[in-house]
Design a protein around this motif. Sequence first.
Motif, PDB file in Angstrom:
ATOM      1  N   GLU A   1       1.077  -1.188  -0.338  1.00  0.00           N
ATOM      2  CA  GLU A   1      -0.001   0.061   0.453  1.00  0.00           C
ATOM      3  C   GLU A   1       0.702   1.523   0.043  1.00  0.00           C
ATOM      4  O   GLU A   1       1.737   1.013   0.892  1.00  0.00           O
ATOM      5  N   ILE A   2       0.497   2.376  -0.142  1.00  0.00           N
ATOM      6  CA  ILE A   2       1.433   3.481  -0.924  1.00  0.00           C
ATOM      7  C   ILE A   2       0.269   4.481   0.011  1.00  0.00           C
ATOM      8  O   ILE A   2      -0.444   4.451  -0.945  1.00  0.00           O
ATOM      9  N   ARG A   3       0.104   5.398   1.165  1.00  0.00           N
ATOM     10  CA  ARG A   3      -0.352   5.855   1.602  1.00  0.00           C
ATOM     11  C   ARG A   3       0.065   7.329   2.352  1.00  0.00           C
ATOM     12  O   ARG A   3       0.673   7.921   2.127  1.00  0.00           O
ATOM     13  N   ARG A   4      -0.862   8.298   2.020  1.00  0.00           N
ATOM     14  CA  ARG A   4      -0.497  10.197   1.789  1.00  0.00           C
ATOM     15  C   ARG A   4      -1.796  10.141   2.849  1.00  0.00           C
ATOM     16  O   ARG A   4      -2.559  10.360   2.910  1.00  0.00           O
ATOM     17  N   PHE A   5      -0.873  11.490   3.357  1.00  0.00           N
ATOM     18  CA  PHE A   5      -1.666  12.217   4.584  1.00  0.00           C
ATOM     19  C   PHE A   5      -1.036  13.485   4.435  1.00  0.00           C
ATOM     20  O   PHE A   5       0.367  13.947   3.884  1.00  0.00           O
TER      21      PHE A   5
END
Length: 140
Positions: A54-58
């Motif tokens: 998974e590639i997650r951004r915040f």
Amino acid sequence: GVCDKNGCDFQPYRHGNTSFYGPGSSFRVDTTKKMTVVTQFITDDGTDDGTLSEIRRFYVQDGVVVQNPTVTKVGSPHDSITEGFCDAAAEWAADGTNFLEKGGMESMDIAHETGMVLVMSLWDDETVNMKWLDSDFGDP
């Protein structure tokens, strides 16, 4: 080199959330203010040695952590880039995805092991006025 013209990207506006990112206080992330963008590369077991899944951004703005919104325009709900999201987005856009054709998360995982360099460039896309970046192609 070969350009990955249609990889797999998570772009909230194009995927139906038009109030997440933009100029002014009516947006969740106000682009008129400083922010920090954090991208996480998450593995299947949560360790550095696991397989990329998974590639997650915040975002962090004014000391507040702002999570990526959940979008449903591509079918089931998604809030990060996974192979399932890439499959759904490619089907929704009806233009395939070089990301999956070039090996998807497995290829990214291998690239991380051998080392990567962040490269940024500024340019203009006169054909569609950079709409791929922060809008819906159907908008004026």
